[in-house]
Write a protein that holds these residues in place. Structure first.
Motif, short mmCIF file in Angstrom:
data_model
loop_
_atom_site.label_atom_id
_atom_site.label_comp_id
_atom_site.label_asym_id
_atom_site.label_seq_id
_atom_site.Cartn_x
_atom_site.Cartn_y
_atom_site.Cartn_z
N GLU A 133 102.45 -26.61 136.71
CA GLU A 133 101.89 -26.44 135.36
C GLU A 133 102.61 -25.35 134.59
O GLU A 133 102.80 -25.45 133.38
CB GLU A 133 100.40 -26.12 135.46
N ALA A 134 103.04 -24.31 135.29
CA ALA A 134 103.82 -23.26 134.63
C ALA A 134 105.13 -23.82 134.10
O ALA A 134 105.54 -23.52 132.97
CB ALA A 134 104.07 -22.10 135.59
N TYR B 99 108.56 -21.54 130.54
CA TYR B 99 108.66 -20.09 130.70
C TYR B 99 109.15 -19.44 129.42
O TYR B 99 109.89 -20.07 128.65
CB TYR B 99 109.60 -19.77 131.86
N PRO B 100 108.72 -18.18 129.18
CA PRO B 100 107.85 -17.36 130.01
C PRO B 100 106.39 -17.78 129.92
O PRO B 100 105.95 -18.31 128.89
CB PRO B 100 108.05 -15.96 129.45
N VAL B 101 105.64 -17.52 131.00
CA VAL B 101 104.21 -17.81 131.03
C VAL B 101 103.45 -16.55 131.43
O VAL B 101 104.04 -15.59 131.93
CB VAL B 101 103.86 -18.95 132.01
N LEU B 102 102.14 -16.59 131.21
CA LEU B 102 101.26 -15.50 131.60
C LEU B 102 100.26 -16.05 132.60
O LEU B 102 99.57 -17.04 132.32
CB LEU B 102 100.54 -14.94 130.38
N ILE B 103 100.20 -15.43 133.78
CA ILE B 103 99.16 -15.75 134.76
C ILE B 103 98.00 -14.79 134.51
O ILE B 103 98.20 -13.57 134.48
CB ILE B 103 99.67 -15.58 136.20
N LYS B 104 96.79 -15.34 134.31
CA LYS B 104 95.64 -14.49 133.99
C LYS B 104 94.46 -14.83 134.89
O LYS B 104 94.17 -16.01 135.12
CB LYS B 104 95.22 -14.69 132.53
N ALA B 105 93.78 -13.82 135.37
CA ALA B 105 92.55 -14.04 136.13
C ALA B 105 91.50 -14.65 135.21
O ALA B 105 91.30 -14.19 134.08
CB ALA B 105 92.04 -12.72 136.70
N VAL B 106 90.80 -15.69 135.67
CA VAL B 106 89.80 -16.34 134.82
C VAL B 106 88.63 -15.40 134.53
O VAL B 106 87.95 -15.53 133.51
CB VAL B 106 89.28 -17.65 135.45
N ALA B 107 88.38 -14.45 135.41
CA ALA B 107 87.29 -13.49 135.21
C ALA B 107 87.82 -12.13 134.78
O ALA B 107 87.14 -11.13 134.91
CB ALA B 107 86.49 -13.34 136.51
N GLY B 108 89.05 -12.09 134.27
CA GLY B 108 89.72 -10.82 134.02
C GLY B 108 89.29 -10.11 132.77
O GLY B 108 88.47 -10.57 131.99
N GLY B 109 89.90 -8.96 132.59
CA GLY B 109 89.66 -8.11 131.43
C GLY B 109 90.32 -6.77 131.64
O GLY B 109 90.63 -6.39 132.76
N GLY B 110 90.58 -6.06 130.54
CA GLY B 110 91.17 -4.73 130.63
C GLY B 110 92.59 -4.71 131.16
O GLY B 110 93.06 -3.69 131.64
N GLY B 111 93.29 -5.85 131.07
CA GLY B 111 94.68 -5.90 131.54
C GLY B 111 94.83 -6.13 133.02
O GLY B 111 95.95 -6.22 133.52
N LYS B 112 93.72 -6.23 133.77
CA LYS B 112 93.81 -6.45 135.22
C LYS B 112 93.93 -7.95 135.50
O LYS B 112 93.41 -8.78 134.78
CB LYS B 112 92.58 -5.89 135.93
N GLY B 113 94.63 -8.27 136.61
CA GLY B 113 94.80 -9.66 136.99
C GLY B 113 95.64 -10.42 135.99
O GLY B 113 95.30 -11.56 135.62
N VAL C 10 105.56 -13.96 133.78
CA VAL C 10 106.60 -14.55 134.63
C VAL C 10 107.65 -15.18 133.73
O VAL C 10 107.34 -16.04 132.91
CB VAL C 10 106.01 -15.62 135.58
N ASP C 11 108.91 -14.77 133.90
CA ASP C 11 109.99 -15.24 133.03
C ASP C 11 110.79 -16.40 133.61
O ASP C 11 111.50 -17.07 132.86
CB ASP C 11 110.95 -14.08 132.72
N ALA C 12 110.69 -16.62 134.92
CA ALA C 12 111.48 -17.69 135.53
C ALA C 12 110.75 -18.24 136.75
O ALA C 12 109.94 -17.54 137.37
CB ALA C 12 112.86 -17.16 135.94
N ALA C 13 111.05 -19.49 137.11
CA ALA C 13 110.35 -20.18 138.19
C ALA C 13 110.46 -19.45 139.52
O ALA C 13 109.50 -19.41 140.30
CB ALA C 13 110.88 -21.60 138.31
N GLU C 14 111.62 -18.85 139.78
CA GLU C 14 111.82 -18.21 141.07
C GLU C 14 110.94 -16.97 141.26
O GLU C 14 110.75 -16.50 142.39
CB GLU C 14 113.29 -17.83 141.27
N ALA C 15 110.39 -16.43 140.20
CA ALA C 15 109.52 -15.26 140.31
C ALA C 15 108.04 -15.62 140.32
O ALA C 15 107.19 -14.74 140.45
CB ALA C 15 109.80 -14.30 139.15
N PHE C 16 107.74 -16.92 140.22
CA PHE C 16 106.35 -17.33 140.04
C PHE C 16 105.48 -17.04 141.26
O PHE C 16 104.38 -16.50 141.14
CB PHE C 16 106.27 -18.81 139.69
#
Length: 625
Positions: free
Chosen positions: A147-148, A153-167, A171-177
């Motif tokens: 899906e990424a 790219y670039p994409v942002l992985i985010k915690a679904v319950a996140g906040g305050g910049g945590k989680g 990611v700028d490239a597939a190899e770093a995902f």
């Protein structure tokens, strides 16, 4: 109308709520931890009730104790402020179950908007544009990786319950995902107890635009226009403003109407904020602004909305919670001028924004702007809670004037010995690109070197400090003739120690024109304030004059006030460059201090558990022969 109100919060927001409640004739109850007993919000409330010890989990997060305090003090309603329990649906339900009025969002709305993936799905159904990405139930690394790639790219992985910049990870490239995903999940699980994530398209020129919404129990929902919160550092807001720079009427209408639809979709009641992410690479456009999340509470930055609309949002909250309709309809609301807010934090930009705690022996905040503060001179900043000292809020007819007023307000801040980010705020507000409205969420990181004040004193600081040490006034003939040269400006040479640096300064007459301010403290010390930065100074200490060397000659000093949590060496020990010597902690952050070179430990001045002030000598190392 509610007659008595318990405020389940502390500091600045508690004082803010008390101020409006008092004006409306509502009796207030402050709950507090033991370390907060002497703070202004406690003394300003009509009744105060201690609910536990310093740690938030033992006081401000104790639902049972807060409800017990409401029963014992006869409070009719509970206002949660922001943070702590303000978006806790279970607490909101417990308040209602106890027969009390909850001055906040309905529990169902809190739950509906609490998980980012579910909230985005609901917004899509309501016709609110959302950021491209993936919010599916399949959380396998393979599916997320695919899906990424499909999102691009670039994409942002985010915690679904996140906040305050945590989680959150970019990611700028597939190899770093894979590595970023694993890291994000670990952080999300630790912070929120939920490792699920979603994938979003990362916006390269992002602006953070949010809309203040308000609903009542009669089904009415209005917006109070937008705010721009793009000036952030590590996903934490620094300067907020209203309205958003570069927002035209057509785009404003589209975004604000989308925010109202979002609130209506969850049956919203009370104050809330719909947050959007905008791709500002071609300016603000309606088709480049997407829903990000909803904050189901009053926001820290609500004063800028109050300034441009002339409305008291806390009063609106109390009226709606009392069963009244919204005070105004949409067509009665309008934007007047421009407002900006800066968050004054107890932190030291010169040391990488390390937190600064301790007593506020000297504190003067500007009197020409709105200041919402939780502390006053004589109080202390403790390591247990958010380190915000105050919010500086300005209002002006035009944006450039607001920026100038904010910069001037930040320059006027005087706080000691706690360090602040006032100088950093002053530079940010005066930055030509900020003044011109050329901002996005990467603004601060790109210009950090320019925005952080120099760690070494400038010539003006040296001149003023040295002049303040002269033994007599300018009319003293012996001082007036010192350094006299034919056809040259008179000067006096004097040794002065400023901020840990020993200098010999030629004091010129032009120093009288400086805007620096010298303050004499109760303990006999002196501090110079210039452009929001504090510089302690005085005559050279005896050991400095004796040639014991500069601070970097092996004196390991505390970079911030805090508690010593580890001492790894003893006197006489041989150490190598980079070896850990001492660890101190403040604001739940640890700082490890290492040997600057190979040598021998000749002095250890602290033990584990000691509380130390900034620049206190911890360990001294001498180079081996």
């Amino acid at each position: 109308m509610i007659r008595s109100l318990l405020i389940a919060n502390r500091g600045e927001i508690a004082r803010r709520i008390i101020r409006t409640a008092r004006r409306m004739g509502v009796r207030t109850v402050a709950v507090h931890s033991d370390v907060d007993a002497g703070l202004p919000f406690v003394t300003e409330a009509d009744t105060a009730f201690c609910i536990g010890s310093a740690a938030a989990r033992d006081s401000y997060l104790r639902q049972d104790r807060i409800l017990a305090a409401a029963r014992e003090t006869g409070a009719e309603a509970i206002h949660p402020g922001y943070g702590f329990l303000s978006e806790n649906a279970e607490f909101a339900e417990a308040v209602a179950a106890a027969g009390l009025v909850w001055v906040g969002a309905p529990p169902a709305a809190i739950r509906a908007m609490g998980l980012k993936d579910a909230a985005k799905a609901r917004m899509q159904s309501a016709g609110v544009p959302v950021t491209p990405g993936y919010m599916g139930e399949d959380q396998s690394p393979d599916r997320l990786r695919r899906e990424a790639g499909a999102t691009g790219y670039p994409v942002l992985i985010k915690a679904v319950a996140g906040g305050g910049g945590k989680g959150m990870r970019r990611v700028d490239a597939a190899e770093a995902f894979d590595e970023a995903l694993a890291s994000c999940r670990r952080e999300a699980a630790a912070a929120f107890g939920d490792e699920r994530v979603l994938i979003e398209k990362y916006i390269l020129s992002p602006r953070h635009v949010e809309v203040q919404v308000f609903g009542d129990t009669f089904g009415n929902v209005v917006h109070l226009f937008e705010r721009d919160c793009s000036l952030q550092r590590r996903h934490q807001k620094v300067i907020e403003e209203a309205p958003a720079p570069g927002m035209d009427a057509q785009t404003r209408a589209a975004v604000c109407e989308a925010a109202v639809r979002a609130a209506q979709a969850v049956g919203y009641v009370g104050a809330g904020t719909i947050e959007f992410i905008a791709d500002a690479s071609e300016g603000l456009r309606a088709d480049r602004i997407w829903f990000m999340e909803m904050n189901t509470r009053l926001q820290v930055e609500h004063p800028v909305t109050e300034a441009i609309t002339g409305q008291d949002l806390v009063e609106w909250q109390l009226r709606v919670a009392s069963g009244e309709p919204l005070p105004l309809r949409q067509d009665a609301l309008a934007i007047d001028g421009w407002a900006m807010e800066a968050r004054l934090y107890a932190e030291n930009p010169a040391t990488g924004f390390l937190p600064s705690t301790g007593p506020l022996d000297h504190m003067r905040l500007p009197e020409t702007v709105r200041v919402d503060s939780g502390v006053e001179q004589g109080d202390a900043v403790t390591p247990f809670y958010d380190p915000m000292i105050a919010k500086l809020v300005v209002h002006a007819p035009r944006r450039t004037e607001a920026a100038a007023r904010l910069a001037a307000a930040a320059r006027a801040v005087e706080v000691w010995p706690v360090r602040t980010n006032a100088g950093f705020l002053a530079r940010a507000a005066a930055d030509p690109d900020f003044v011109a409205g050329r901002v996005d969420t990467g603004f601060i990181e790109r210009r950090l070197e320019h925005l952080v004040p120099d760690a070494e004193p400038c010539e003006t600081v040296l001149q003023v400090a040295a002049a303040a040490l002269l033994p007599a006034g300018p009319d003293d003939p012996w001082i007036a003739l010192a350094g006299f040269r034919t056809n040259a400006e008179p000067h006096v040479e004097i040794a002065v120690e400023v901020g840990g640096s020993l200098r010999v300064v030629k004091v010129q007459d032009a120093v009288r024109k400086s805007s620096a301010r010298v303050r004499h403290l109760a303990d006999g010390g002196q501090v110079l304030f210039l452009d929001g930065v504090a510089w302690p100074f005085g005559p050279p200490r005896a050991e400095r004059l004796a040639g014991s060397g500069q601070v970097s000659d092996g004196a390991i000093l505390a970079p911030m006030p805090g508690r010593v949590i580890a001492v790894a060496v003893e006197e006489g020990a041989t150490v190598t460059r980079g070896q850990r010597l001492v660890v101190i902690e403040a604001m739940k952050m640890e700082q490890s201090l290492a040997a600057p070179f190979d040598g021998i430990v000749v002095a250890v001045k602290v033990t584990e558990g000691d509380q130390v002030s900034e620049s206190a000598l911890l360990v001294r190392v001498e180079a081996g022969s």
